[in-house]
Design a protein around this motif. Sequence first.
Motif, PDB file in Angstrom:
ATOM      1  N   LEU A 145       1.119  12.746   5.015  1.00  0.00           N
ATOM      2  CA  LEU A 145       2.238  12.009   5.588  1.00  0.00           C
ATOM      3  C   LEU A 145       1.874  10.544   5.805  1.00  0.00           C
ATOM      4  N   ALA A 146       0.694  10.302   6.341  1.00  0.00           N
ATOM      5  CA  ALA A 146       0.280   8.919   6.589  1.00  0.00           C
ATOM      6  C   ALA A 146       0.033   8.169   5.290  1.00  0.00           C
ATOM      7  N   GLN A 147      -0.526   8.836   4.295  1.00  0.00           N
ATOM      8  CA  GLN A 147      -0.834   8.148   3.039  1.00  0.00           C
ATOM      9  C   GLN A 147       0.423   7.682   2.322  1.00  0.00           C
ATOM     10  N   VAL A 148       1.485   8.471   2.376  1.00  0.00           N
ATOM     11  CA  VAL A 148       2.685   8.100   1.620  1.00  0.00           C
ATOM     12  C   VAL A 148       3.681   7.310   2.450  1.00  0.00           C
ATOM     13  N   ASP A 149       3.519   7.314   3.771  1.00  0.00           N
ATOM     14  CA  ASP A 149       4.594   6.728   4.570  1.00  0.00           C
ATOM     15  C   ASP A 149       4.112   5.860   5.716  1.00  0.00           C
ATOM     16  N   SER A 150       3.570   6.463   6.769  1.00  0.00           N
ATOM     17  CA  SER A 150       3.406   5.717   8.014  1.00  0.00           C
ATOM     18  C   SER A 150       2.336   4.639   7.958  1.00  0.00           C
ATOM     19  N   SER A 151       1.373   4.729   7.024  1.00  0.00           N
ATOM     20  CA  SER A 151       0.331   3.703   6.960  1.00  0.00           C
ATOM     21  C   SER A 151       0.802   2.446   6.229  1.00  0.00           C
ATOM     22  N   ILE A 165       7.405   2.879  -3.989  1.00  0.00           N
ATOM     23  CA  ILE A 165       8.786   2.814  -3.510  1.00  0.00           C
ATOM     24  C   ILE A 165       8.840   2.142  -2.147  1.00  0.00           C
ATOM     25  N   LYS A 166       7.960   2.563  -1.245  1.00  0.00           N
ATOM     26  CA  LYS A 166       7.989   1.969   0.096  1.00  0.00           C
ATOM     27  C   LYS A 166       7.625   0.492   0.044  1.00  0.00           C
ATOM     28  N   ALA A 167       6.647   0.131  -0.787  1.00  0.00           N
ATOM     29  CA  ALA A 167       6.251  -1.278  -0.897  1.00  0.00           C
ATOM     30  C   ALA A 167       7.412  -2.136  -1.371  1.00  0.00           C
ATOM     31  N   GLU A 168       8.176  -1.642  -2.336  1.00  0.00           N
ATOM     32  CA  GLU A 168       9.325  -2.396  -2.843  1.00  0.00           C
ATOM     33  C   GLU A 168      10.377  -2.579  -1.758  1.00  0.00           C
ATOM     34  N   VAL A 169      10.630  -1.528  -0.987  1.00  0.00           N
ATOM     35  CA  VAL A 169      11.633  -1.604   0.073  1.00  0.00           C
ATOM     36  C   VAL A 169      11.173  -2.562   1.172  1.00  0.00           C
ATOM     37  N   VAL A 170       9.900  -2.463   1.576  1.00  0.00           N
ATOM     38  CA  VAL A 170       9.373  -3.312   2.643  1.00  0.00           C
ATOM     39  C   VAL A 170       9.359  -4.773   2.216  1.00  0.00           C
ATOM     40  N   ALA A 171       9.003  -5.051   0.956  1.00  0.00           N
ATOM     41  CA  ALA A 171       8.979  -6.433   0.475  1.00  0.00           C
ATOM     42  C   ALA A 171      10.375  -7.048   0.514  1.00  0.00           C
ATOM     43  N   GLU A 172      11.394  -6.222   0.307  1.00  0.00           N
ATOM     44  CA  GLU A 172      12.777  -6.709   0.332  1.00  0.00           C
ATOM     45  C   GLU A 172      13.299  -6.866   1.755  1.00  0.00           C
ATOM     46  N   ASP A 173      12.859  -5.982   2.667  1.00  0.00           N
ATOM     47  CA  ASP A 173      13.431  -5.949   4.018  1.00  0.00           C
ATOM     48  C   ASP A 173      12.358  -5.496   5.003  1.00  0.00           C
ATOM     49  N   GLU A 174      11.493  -6.420   5.396  1.00  0.00           N
ATOM     50  CA  GLU A 174      10.337  -6.046   6.205  1.00  0.00           C
ATOM     51  C   GLU A 174      10.723  -5.523   7.582  1.00  0.00           C
ATOM     52  N   THR A 175      11.715  -6.132   8.223  1.00  0.00           N
ATOM     53  CA  THR A 175      12.006  -5.817   9.625  1.00  0.00           C
ATOM     54  C   THR A 175      13.236  -4.940   9.801  1.00  0.00           C
ATOM     55  N   LEU A 232      14.653   4.375   4.538  1.00  0.00           N
ATOM     56  CA  LEU A 232      13.438   5.152   4.778  1.00  0.00           C
ATOM     57  C   LEU A 232      13.607   6.128   5.938  1.00  0.00           C
ATOM     58  N   ASN A 233      14.694   5.968   6.695  1.00  0.00           N
ATOM     59  CA  ASN A 233      14.948   6.838   7.841  1.00  0.00           C
ATOM     60  C   ASN A 233      15.839   8.028   7.494  1.00  0.00           C
ATOM     61  N   PHE A 234      16.054   8.293   6.221  1.00  0.00           N
ATOM     62  CA  PHE A 234      16.856   9.462   5.871  1.00  0.00           C
ATOM     63  C   PHE A 234      16.220  10.717   6.488  1.00  0.00           C
ATOM     64  N   GLY A 235      17.032  11.486   7.191  1.00  0.00           N
ATOM     65  CA  GLY A 235      16.545  12.696   7.844  1.00  0.00           C
ATOM     66  C   GLY A 235      15.948  12.464   9.209  1.00  0.00           C
TER      67      GLY A 235
END
Length: 365
Positions: A133-139, A226-236, A244-247
């Motif tokens: 979980l941490a490797q793919v998401d929370s870290s 995927i997460k890197a692309e989303v964060v680079a577009e919308d960090e905050t 990323l909050n689906f579910g």
Amino acid sequence: MRNVRVSLGARSYTIRVGTGLLRELGRECQRLAMGRRCAVITDSNVAALHLPAALDSLREAGFEPLAVTVPAGEPAKRLSVVGSCYDQLAAARLERHSFIVALGGGVVGDLAGFVAATYLRGIPFVQVPTSLLAQVDSSVGGKVGINLRAGKNLVGAFYQPRLVLADLDTLRTLPEREYRSGLAEVIKYGLIADARLFARLERDLPRVLARDPEILESVVARCCQIKAEVVAEDETESGRRAILNFGHTVGHALEAITGYGRLLHGEAIAIGQVAEARLSAHLLGLPSPCVDRIERLFGAAGLPTRTRWTPSRWQRLLAAMRLDKKVRDGRIRFVLIPAIGRATWGHAVEEATLQQVIGPATSAS
């Protein structure tokens, strides 16, 4: 080894995914030109498995590491534990150029990142996630924080790490339930952004469950990308990052009302993703066969897909969801999926609709 870049200007960093990376921790930190003194924050479970290797690697590279061990589990994400960490850092005279290594799963990463963001008004930190979980998401992505009694992650910050080292070898020691919990976040990435990844997980789930290093390297790196692309577009999280909050609207509330730790995070958001898929079918026309595929994949991964609602438990869930960070003007808002691989955000859903679609009248155990 695969490298994924998180592009945030001067705060950009690399995620390294592969085997044997814990041995490289000291050398990787040397490249970042940080101070000699550092602290490795870990929990009591991970300390027995991976702390000696982390400390040895740092010492061999010329660092002076302090080991800070916190209790295992979600209850560690509280203010009293944060205060204890501050006291230990101060006693060891960590300075502005010192750094923190977060060695552990999502709880340790959130806690250690919050400590790093606030101690001396912010010192560098490195993420070494040891759970799937941490490797793919929370870290990845810089969201750090702690819980209050009222809800999860209600105190926190956006604070990016300097580096993420995702050593797949650490997954070998992960208990089966924890590993399967991490798959909930892996599946999420397919649902919100990559239909091909979702189909691959349907096809190759036995190899994923067997922790095949080759497929894990590919899947973990794709989730991080995927997460890197989303964060680079919308960090905050002012826009697209909300997907990323689906579910998580249902999932976080479920964690809160059951007492943190009874359900693992991935178990709660698996239930949440199935519930929010059903909402997506009702409100956005997600085809019924897709809802069935989603529930079937979570079930095949050994994750819960539904829970039994009594009227009183349902009211407590609604109360917890009203504290969700996505609530606006008193209305609960959801991330929904019109199709597998595509997500939209900001959907205000009336409580009557929630009850009709996922509440006590329609839930099954």
